[in-house]
Design a protein around this motif. Structure first.
Motif, short mmCIF file in Angstrom:
data_model
loop_
_atom_site.label_atom_id
_atom_site.label_comp_id
_atom_site.label_asym_id
_atom_site.label_seq_id
_atom_site.Cartn_x
_atom_site.Cartn_y
_atom_site.Cartn_z
N MET A 67 0.84 -1.17 0.00
CA MET A 67 0.00 0.00 0.00
C MET A 67 0.89 1.24 0.00
O MET A 67 1.86 1.30 0.73
N ARG A 68 0.52 2.19 -0.82
CA ARG A 68 1.24 3.47 -0.85
C ARG A 68 0.36 4.53 -0.20
O ARG A 68 -0.84 4.56 -0.42
N TYR A 69 0.99 5.39 0.59
CA TYR A 69 0.28 6.44 1.29
C TYR A 69 0.92 7.79 1.04
O TYR A 69 2.12 7.88 0.76
N GLU A 70 0.10 8.83 1.16
CA GLU A 70 0.57 10.21 1.13
C GLU A 70 0.14 10.86 2.44
O GLU A 70 -1.02 10.75 2.83
N ILE A 71 1.08 11.51 3.09
CA ILE A 71 0.81 12.17 4.36
C ILE A 71 1.20 13.63 4.22
O ILE A 71 2.35 13.94 3.89
N ARG A 72 0.24 14.51 4.46
CA ARG A 72 0.50 15.96 4.39
C ARG A 72 0.58 16.50 5.81
O ARG A 72 -0.34 16.33 6.59
N VAL A 73 1.70 17.15 6.11
CA VAL A 73 1.96 17.69 7.44
C VAL A 73 1.95 19.21 7.35
O VAL A 73 2.55 19.79 6.43
N ASP A 74 1.26 19.85 8.29
CA ASP A 74 1.26 21.31 8.32
C ASP A 74 2.66 21.83 8.59
O ASP A 74 3.37 21.31 9.45
N GLY A 75 3.05 22.85 7.84
CA GLY A 75 4.35 23.49 8.02
C GLY A 75 5.45 22.81 7.22
O GLY A 75 5.24 21.81 6.54
N HIS A 108 3.09 -1.12 10.55
CA HIS A 108 3.94 -0.05 10.01
C HIS A 108 3.17 1.27 10.00
O HIS A 108 3.70 2.32 10.35
N LEU A 109 1.90 1.21 9.62
CA LEU A 109 1.06 2.40 9.60
C LEU A 109 0.96 3.02 10.99
O LEU A 109 1.15 4.23 11.16
N TYR A 110 0.70 2.20 12.00
CA TYR A 110 0.61 2.71 13.37
C TYR A 110 1.96 3.24 13.86
O TYR A 110 2.02 4.23 14.58
N ASP A 111 3.05 2.61 13.46
CA ASP A 111 4.38 3.10 13.81
C ASP A 111 4.60 4.50 13.25
O ASP A 111 5.13 5.37 13.95
N LEU A 112 4.20 4.72 12.00
CA LEU A 112 4.33 6.05 11.41
C LEU A 112 3.53 7.07 12.21
O LEU A 112 4.03 8.16 12.53
N LEU A 113 2.30 6.75 12.54
CA LEU A 113 1.45 7.67 13.29
C LEU A 113 2.07 8.01 14.65
O LEU A 113 2.05 9.17 15.07
N ILE A 114 2.63 7.03 15.30
CA ILE A 114 3.28 7.26 16.60
C ILE A 114 4.48 8.19 16.43
O ILE A 114 4.70 9.09 17.24
N ARG A 115 5.27 7.99 15.38
CA ARG A 115 6.43 8.86 15.15
C ARG A 115 5.99 10.30 14.88
O ARG A 115 6.58 11.25 15.41
N THR A 117 12.62 15.07 8.63
CA THR A 117 12.29 14.12 7.56
C THR A 117 13.15 12.86 7.66
O THR A 117 12.72 11.79 7.23
N THR A 118 14.33 12.95 8.28
CA THR A 118 15.16 11.75 8.43
C THR A 118 14.55 10.78 9.44
O THR A 118 14.97 9.62 9.50
N ALA A 119 13.57 11.23 10.21
CA ALA A 119 12.86 10.33 11.13
C ALA A 119 11.94 9.37 10.38
O ALA A 119 11.40 8.44 10.97
N PHE A 120 11.80 9.62 9.08
CA PHE A 120 10.94 8.78 8.23
C PHE A 120 11.73 8.32 7.00
O PHE A 120 11.43 8.69 5.86
N PRO A 121 12.76 7.50 7.21
CA PRO A 121 13.66 7.13 6.10
C PRO A 121 12.97 6.32 5.01
O PRO A 121 13.44 6.31 3.87
N GLU A 122 11.86 5.69 5.31
CA GLU A 122 11.16 4.89 4.32
C GLU A 122 10.25 5.73 3.42
O GLU A 122 9.69 5.21 2.46
N LEU A 123 10.13 7.03 3.72
CA LEU A 123 9.25 7.90 2.95
C LEU A 123 10.06 8.95 2.20
O LEU A 123 11.06 9.45 2.70
N ASP A 124 9.60 9.29 1.01
CA ASP A 124 10.15 10.42 0.26
C ASP A 124 9.34 11.65 0.63
O ASP A 124 8.22 11.53 1.15
N SER A 125 9.88 12.83 0.35
CA SER A 125 9.15 14.04 0.72
C SER A 125 9.41 15.16 -0.27
O SER A 125 10.40 15.16 -1.00
#
Length: 65
Positions: free
Chosen positions: A1-9, A42-49, A16-24
C-alpha cells in the motif's frame, strides 16, 4: 500500500530523516511525505512517530495502486 501524508508546516531535513522509508517534497505551507507502508503495524508506527515529534497531520490518504 502506498500512502501520502501531508503535514502542516515545513519539516526540517532533520525531521524528515525520522521517516527514512518515505520520500518528501514541500508545497506551500505543507510538507508531503509519501511511500510504501507494508502493513497495519507499520502504519501505526508512522502515526506514533508523527505524534511523538509533535507534527500535525493535515491529510493522510492511501494512494491508488
Amino acid at each position: 500500500m502506498r500512502y501520502e501524508i501531508r503535514v502542516d508546516g515545513l519539516m526540517s531535513e532533520e525531521l524528515t530523516t525520522a521517516f527514512p522509508e518515505l520520500d518528501s517534497f514541500v508545497v506551500p505551507h505543507q510538507t508531503v511525505l509519501y511511500g510504501q507502508v507494508d502493513d497495519e503495524a507499520h502504519l501505526y508506527d508512522l502515526l506514533i512517530r508523527f505524534q511523538s515529534l509533535g507534527l500535525h497531520i493535515a491529510e493522510f490518504r492511501r494512494l491508488p495502486e
